[in-house]
Design a protein around this motif. Structure first.
Motif, PDB file in Angstrom:
ATOM      1  N   THR A  54       1.208  -0.746  -0.055  1.00  0.00           N
ATOM      2  CA  THR A  54       0.082  -0.203  -0.080  1.00  0.00           C
ATOM      3  C   THR A  54       1.083   1.084   0.057  1.00  0.00           C
ATOM      4  O   THR A  54       1.687   1.431   0.494  1.00  0.00           O
ATOM      5  CB  THR A  54      -1.241   0.401   1.412  1.00  0.00           C
ATOM      6  N   THR A  56       0.653   5.408   0.693  1.00  0.00           N
ATOM      7  CA  THR A  56      -1.391   6.669   0.909  1.00  0.00           C
ATOM      8  C   THR A  56      -0.148   8.376   0.805  1.00  0.00           C
ATOM      9  O   THR A  56       0.722   8.173   1.718  1.00  0.00           O
ATOM     10  CB  THR A  56      -1.228   6.192   1.904  1.00  0.00           C
ATOM     11  N   ALA A  58       0.549  12.269   0.996  1.00  0.00           N
ATOM     12  CA  ALA A  58      -0.227  13.406   1.568  1.00  0.00           C
ATOM     13  C   ALA A  58       1.064  14.852   1.114  1.00  0.00           C
ATOM     14  O   ALA A  58       1.452  14.119   0.941  1.00  0.00           O
ATOM     15  CB  ALA A  58      -0.634  13.291   3.405  1.00  0.00           C
ATOM     16  N   THR A  71      -2.506  11.587  -7.197  1.00  0.00           N
ATOM     17  CA  THR A  71      -2.568  10.573  -6.873  1.00  0.00           C
ATOM     18  C   THR A  71      -2.275   9.172  -6.790  1.00  0.00           C
ATOM     19  O   THR A  71      -1.019   8.671  -7.958  1.00  0.00           O
ATOM     20  CB  THR A  71      -3.831  10.641  -7.701  1.00  0.00           C
ATOM     21  N   ILE A 143       5.085  10.424   0.588  1.00  0.00           N
ATOM     22  CA  ILE A 143       4.161   8.872  -0.074  1.00  0.00           C
ATOM     23  C   ILE A 143       4.351   8.083   1.005  1.00  0.00           C
ATOM     24  O   ILE A 143       5.291   7.356   1.188  1.00  0.00           O
ATOM     25  CB  ILE A 143       4.468   8.598  -1.717  1.00  0.00           C
ATOM     26  N   THR A 144       3.825   7.387   1.993  1.00  0.00           N
ATOM     27  CA  THR A 144       3.591   6.203   2.844  1.00  0.00           C
ATOM     28  C   THR A 144       3.980   4.795   2.504  1.00  0.00           C
ATOM     29  O   THR A 144       2.909   4.953   1.900  1.00  0.00           O
ATOM     30  CB  THR A 144       3.455   6.237   4.420  1.00  0.00           C
ATOM     31  N   ASN A 160      -8.663  -0.755   6.904  1.00  0.00           N
ATOM     32  CA  ASN A 160      -7.532  -0.862   6.348  1.00  0.00           C
ATOM     33  C   ASN A 160      -7.121  -2.176   6.706  1.00  0.00           C
ATOM     34  O   ASN A 160      -5.676  -3.237   6.120  1.00  0.00           O
ATOM     35  CB  ASN A 160      -6.291  -0.180   7.174  1.00  0.00           C
TER      36      ASN A 160
END
Length: 227
Positions: A54, A56, A58, A71, A143-144, A160
């Protein structure tokens, strides 16, 4: 005179009624780092697993001047060679209706550049779209990336993966704020557990317990009522 009763420390026999072979049934698991504070998991807690693969995204702390968006790819956000950690995507060249961002891995190693409106695909895959106002130098995204499952205490309200029972903590676990820890979990059977030994999250309903027990049973971990 008040009498203080000693509290006997828990032993594995308080939980385990049967286990086929600890070498097979147990694993040392990655306990997800605390977020804003340390993360502590009680002994005999049911565990949930946050899936790997994954990413994520921000905006940087404090936000960006430009109102464009980053995105991550919906299908394959994490590619070969990706590592756990925070990737930095920083605007280094300004242009009207566009611009260029430089991408760094979690160790600060340069991975490449991406122009606004294009897709980046090196360890991580994402695209950046322009917005109004335009990006300015220093605007950035974090981006993690999580490449392998990480474990937390079961949370029936999560979305999750932590809402699904994936094992039971045999010992208490601790992860400092921002630093992953290690926890020993019973992750497969055949194994038989005593219901009185299970440490459930506060507020869990009987229906949620039933779902978790069925998920554990699917792993070969059977919980039997003992009281």
């Amino acid at each position: 005179m008040d009498v203080i009763k000693a509290v006997r420390p828990k032993t594995l026999s308080d939980l385990l009624a049967y286990e086929v072979d600890p070498i097979y049934t147990r694993e040392n698991l990655t306990l997800l780092a605390g977020n804003g504070s340390a993360r502590d998991v009680d002994q005999f807690s049911v565990l949930g697993a946050i899936a790997g693969g994954t990413a994520t995204a921000a905006a940087k702390s404090g936000g960006n001047t430009g109102q464009g968006v980053l995105t991550v790819d919906a299908t394959t956000p994490v590619l070969s060679g990706a590592r756990d950690g925070v990737y930095r995507v920083v605007c280094t060249t300004v242009a009207a209706g566009g611009g260029t961002f430089t991408v760094y891995d979690p160790d600060g190693v340069l991975l490449g550049e991406i122009a606004v409106g294009q897709t980046f695909a090196n360890q991580i895959k994402f695209a950046i779209a322009d917005g109004t106002p335009d990006f300015t130098a220093g605007d950035a995204f974090n981006i993690t990336v999580l490449t392998a499952p990480k474990y937390v205490a079961l949370d029936p309200t999560a979305t999750n993966g932590a809402q699904n029972a994936a094992g039971v903590a045999l010992f208490a676990g601790h992860a400092a704020d921002g630093v992953d820890g290690v926890i020993t979990g019973l992750v497969r059977g055949p194994a038989l557990l005593r219901s009185s030994g299970i440490a459930w999250p506060a507020g869990i309903s009987d229906a949620q317990k039933a779902i978790a027990l069925a998920q554990l049973a699917a792993l070969g971990i059977v919980v039997r009522q003992d009281g």
